[in-house]
Design a protein around this motif. Sequence first.
Motif, mmCIF file in Angstrom:
data_model
loop_
_atom_site.group_PDB
_atom_site.id
_atom_site.type_symbol
_atom_site.label_atom_id
_atom_site.label_comp_id
_atom_site.label_asym_id
_atom_site.label_seq_id
_atom_site.Cartn_x
_atom_site.Cartn_y
_atom_site.Cartn_z
ATOM 1 N N GLU A 273 -5.921 -7.331 -3.570
ATOM 2 C CA GLU A 273 -6.988 -6.369 -3.279
ATOM 3 C C GLU A 273 -6.439 -4.945 -3.269
ATOM 4 O OE1 GLU A 273 -10.360 -5.422 0.170
ATOM 5 O OE2 GLU A 273 -9.028 -7.179 0.338
ATOM 6 N N VAL A 274 -5.246 -4.759 -2.702
ATOM 7 C CA VAL A 274 -4.620 -3.433 -2.686
ATOM 8 C C VAL A 274 -4.346 -2.966 -4.113
ATOM 9 C CG1 VAL A 274 -2.536 -2.165 -2.052
ATOM 10 C CG2 VAL A 274 -3.616 -3.693 -0.402
ATOM 11 N N LEU A 275 -3.816 -3.846 -4.962
ATOM 12 C CA LEU A 275 -3.515 -3.484 -6.350
ATOM 13 C C LEU A 275 -4.783 -3.146 -7.126
ATOM 14 C CD1 LEU A 275 -0.761 -6.099 -7.297
ATOM 15 C CD2 LEU A 275 -0.462 -3.685 -6.752
ATOM 16 N N GLU A 276 -5.841 -3.927 -6.916
ATOM 17 C CA GLU A 276 -7.097 -3.660 -7.621
ATOM 18 C C GLU A 276 -7.681 -2.318 -7.210
ATOM 19 O OE1 GLU A 276 -9.507 -7.020 -6.796
ATOM 20 O OE2 GLU A 276 -8.526 -8.314 -8.298
ATOM 21 N N GLN A 277 -7.623 -2.002 -5.922
ATOM 22 C CA GLN A 277 -8.108 -0.695 -5.459
ATOM 23 C C GLN A 277 -7.254 0.427 -6.033
ATOM 24 O OE1 GLN A 277 -8.161 -0.867 -1.184
ATOM 25 N NE2 GLN A 277 -9.994 -2.154 -1.080
ATOM 26 N N PHE A 278 -5.955 0.192 -6.128
ATOM 27 C CA PHE A 278 -5.038 1.207 -6.663
ATOM 28 C C PHE A 278 -5.367 1.530 -8.120
ATOM 29 C CE2 PHE A 278 -0.849 1.793 -8.893
ATOM 30 C CZ PHE A 278 -0.657 3.112 -8.519
ATOM 31 N N VAL A 279 -5.460 0.505 -8.973
ATOM 32 C CA VAL A 279 -5.684 0.754 -10.405
ATOM 33 C C VAL A 279 -7.103 1.245 -10.664
ATOM 34 C CG1 VAL A 279 -3.937 -0.930 -11.075
ATOM 35 C CG2 VAL A 279 -6.307 -1.655 -10.844
ATOM 36 N N THR A 280 -8.063 0.815 -9.830
ATOM 37 C CA THR A 280 -9.448 1.250 -10.036
ATOM 38 C C THR A 280 -9.634 2.708 -9.642
ATOM 39 O OG1 THR A 280 -10.272 -1.003 -9.634
ATOM 40 C CG2 THR A 280 -11.853 0.808 -9.459
ATOM 41 N N SER A 281 -9.059 3.100 -8.504
ATOM 42 C CA SER A 281 -9.254 4.461 -8.003
ATOM 43 C C SER A 281 -8.476 5.498 -8.809
ATOM 44 C CB SER A 281 -8.845 4.543 -6.531
ATOM 45 O OG SER A 281 -7.468 4.228 -6.382
ATOM 46 N N LYS A 282 -7.378 5.087 -9.455
ATOM 47 C CA LYS A 282 -6.546 6.037 -10.188
ATOM 48 C C LYS A 282 -6.772 5.987 -11.690
ATOM 49 C CE LYS A 282 -4.876 6.755 -6.153
ATOM 50 N NZ LYS A 282 -5.507 7.821 -5.327
ATOM 51 N N ARG A 283 -7.703 5.184 -12.147
ATOM 52 C CA ARG A 283 -7.902 5.025 -13.591
ATOM 53 C C ARG A 283 -8.306 6.345 -14.249
ATOM 54 N NH1 ARG A 283 -12.408 1.165 -16.651
ATOM 55 N NH2 ARG A 283 -11.975 1.931 -18.751
ATOM 56 N N ASN A 284 -9.261 7.048 -13.668
ATOM 57 C CA ASN A 284 -9.723 8.308 -14.268
ATOM 58 C C ASN A 284 -8.605 9.343 -14.298
ATOM 59 O OD1 ASN A 284 -12.291 7.279 -14.663
ATOM 60 N ND2 ASN A 284 -13.069 8.062 -12.710
ATOM 61 N N PHE A 285 -7.778 9.361 -13.256
ATOM 62 C CA PHE A 285 -6.654 10.309 -13.221
ATOM 63 C C PHE A 285 -5.681 10.027 -14.360
ATOM 64 C CE2 PHE A 285 -2.336 11.395 -11.968
ATOM 65 C CZ PHE A 285 -2.464 12.721 -11.594
ATOM 66 N N LEU B 12 0.832 -1.200 0.000
ATOM 67 C CA LEU B 12 0.000 0.000 0.000
ATOM 68 C C LEU B 12 0.869 1.253 0.000
ATOM 69 C CD1 LEU B 12 -2.768 1.352 0.191
ATOM 70 C CD2 LEU B 12 -2.639 1.092 2.686
ATOM 71 N N GLU B 13 1.964 1.242 0.758
ATOM 72 C CA GLU B 13 2.884 2.381 0.762
ATOM 73 C C GLU B 13 3.515 2.580 -0.616
ATOM 74 O OE1 GLU B 13 3.584 4.656 3.011
ATOM 75 O OE2 GLU B 13 2.060 3.840 4.356
ATOM 76 N N LEU B 14 3.827 1.490 -1.301
ATOM 77 C CA LEU B 14 4.389 1.597 -2.657
ATOM 78 C C LEU B 14 3.369 2.214 -3.614
ATOM 79 C CD1 LEU B 14 6.267 -1.817 -3.021
ATOM 80 C CD2 LEU B 14 7.290 0.450 -2.788
ATOM 81 N N CYS B 15 2.108 1.804 -3.476
ATOM 82 C CA CYS B 15 1.057 2.355 -4.348
ATOM 83 C C CYS B 15 0.865 3.846 -4.090
ATOM 84 C CB CYS B 15 -0.256 1.604 -4.130
ATOM 85 S SG CYS B 15 -0.240 -0.114 -4.695
ATOM 86 N N LYS B 16 0.907 4.247 -2.818
ATOM 87 C CA LYS B 16 0.797 5.671 -2.504
ATOM 88 C C LYS B 16 1.985 6.447 -3.075
ATOM 89 C CE LYS B 16 -1.846 5.135 1.796
ATOM 90 N NZ LYS B 16 -1.839 5.333 3.271
ATOM 91 N N SER B 17 3.168 5.839 -3.011
ATOM 92 C CA SER B 17 4.358 6.486 -3.570
ATOM 93 C C SER B 17 4.258 6.605 -5.083
ATOM 94 C CB SER B 17 5.610 5.685 -3.190
ATOM 95 O OG SER B 17 5.776 5.644 -1.786
ATOM 96 N N ALA B 18 3.651 5.607 -5.729
ATOM 97 C CA ALA B 18 3.484 5.646 -7.186
ATOM 98 C C ALA B 18 2.558 6.793 -7.590
ATOM 99 C CB ALA B 18 2.934 4.310 -7.693
ATOM 100 N N PHE B 19 1.464 6.967 -6.862
ATOM 101 C CA PHE B 19 0.557 8.064 -7.200
ATOM 102 C C PHE B 19 1.208 9.412 -6.910
ATOM 103 C CE2 PHE B 19 -3.022 10.942 -6.168
ATOM 104 C CZ PHE B 19 -3.612 10.951 -7.422
ATOM 105 N N ASP B 20 1.978 9.492 -5.829
ATOM 106 C CA ASP B 20 2.705 10.729 -5.519
ATOM 107 C C ASP B 20 3.710 11.050 -6.626
ATOM 108 O OD1 ASP B 20 3.513 12.841 -3.426
ATOM 109 O OD2 ASP B 20 5.414 11.838 -3.853
ATOM 110 N N TYR B 21 4.312 10.021 -7.196
ATOM 111 C CA TYR B 21 5.238 10.200 -8.319
ATOM 112 C C TYR B 21 4.507 10.830 -9.504
ATOM 113 C CZ TYR B 21 9.060 8.891 -11.526
ATOM 114 O OH TYR B 21 10.103 8.908 -12.423
#
Length: 231
Positions: free
Chosen positions: A100-112, A25-34
Amino acid sequence: MSSVRLSQVERDHLALLQRPASEVLELCKSAFDYLVNGPNLERYDMLAKKYAGDVNSEAVQRAVEALISLLIHVTTKSTPNGEQVNMRNIFPDLSDDVLEVLEQFVTSKRNFVEGSIKSANIRAYRLVNLDWRLEVRTASRCLLQQSNIVITMKLYLHTEPKNENRELLEIDTSERSENELKAMHEDERRHRKDLIVQTDVSSLVYLIKTLEDALAESKTRRIKNIVNAIH
């Protein structure tokens, strides 16, 4: 279900996904911050120190960049009717919590990601012309060698696609008013950029090879999916 194929290099960089879901989850947050703010080396160094083992900040950054690549792949692969990519098919060895973390990551950031791809395409400069010349410096007190060959190039860039009839339509400016000419020049100045770059022969050879590789990759199904998502 749609499927995504990752390269072996991308899979190697995503080896950190084998860690607990909280760390993923921390990696996913870092990816979006990137995506929003660019790379954060201090954050990657901090995460590396939290992980047990021989994980360094470079490995964390590679994982973050690979997650961004995964996000783009999944976003452009998803169909317009809402069909999503099955993460289990991509990562059959990961735990359910991590998936589940990966699916939430790609689903929530898809529109962005979709909006970023389209806006980047609008702002992107396109190469419309190129001038070049070969320069040779035969002697200099600053050089250890007596000759130094460089290639100087002037790149003509434009944010709008090149229109073959554009110049023909704008040749005759005698009948245009001063305000119309001023508006035309302002529009041209706003959308055009000229760059002068200089390189040596070996760097130019490397640049040509990189462009040829990119041209070959542009013909792959993955890039076609990205182009279709843009348009």
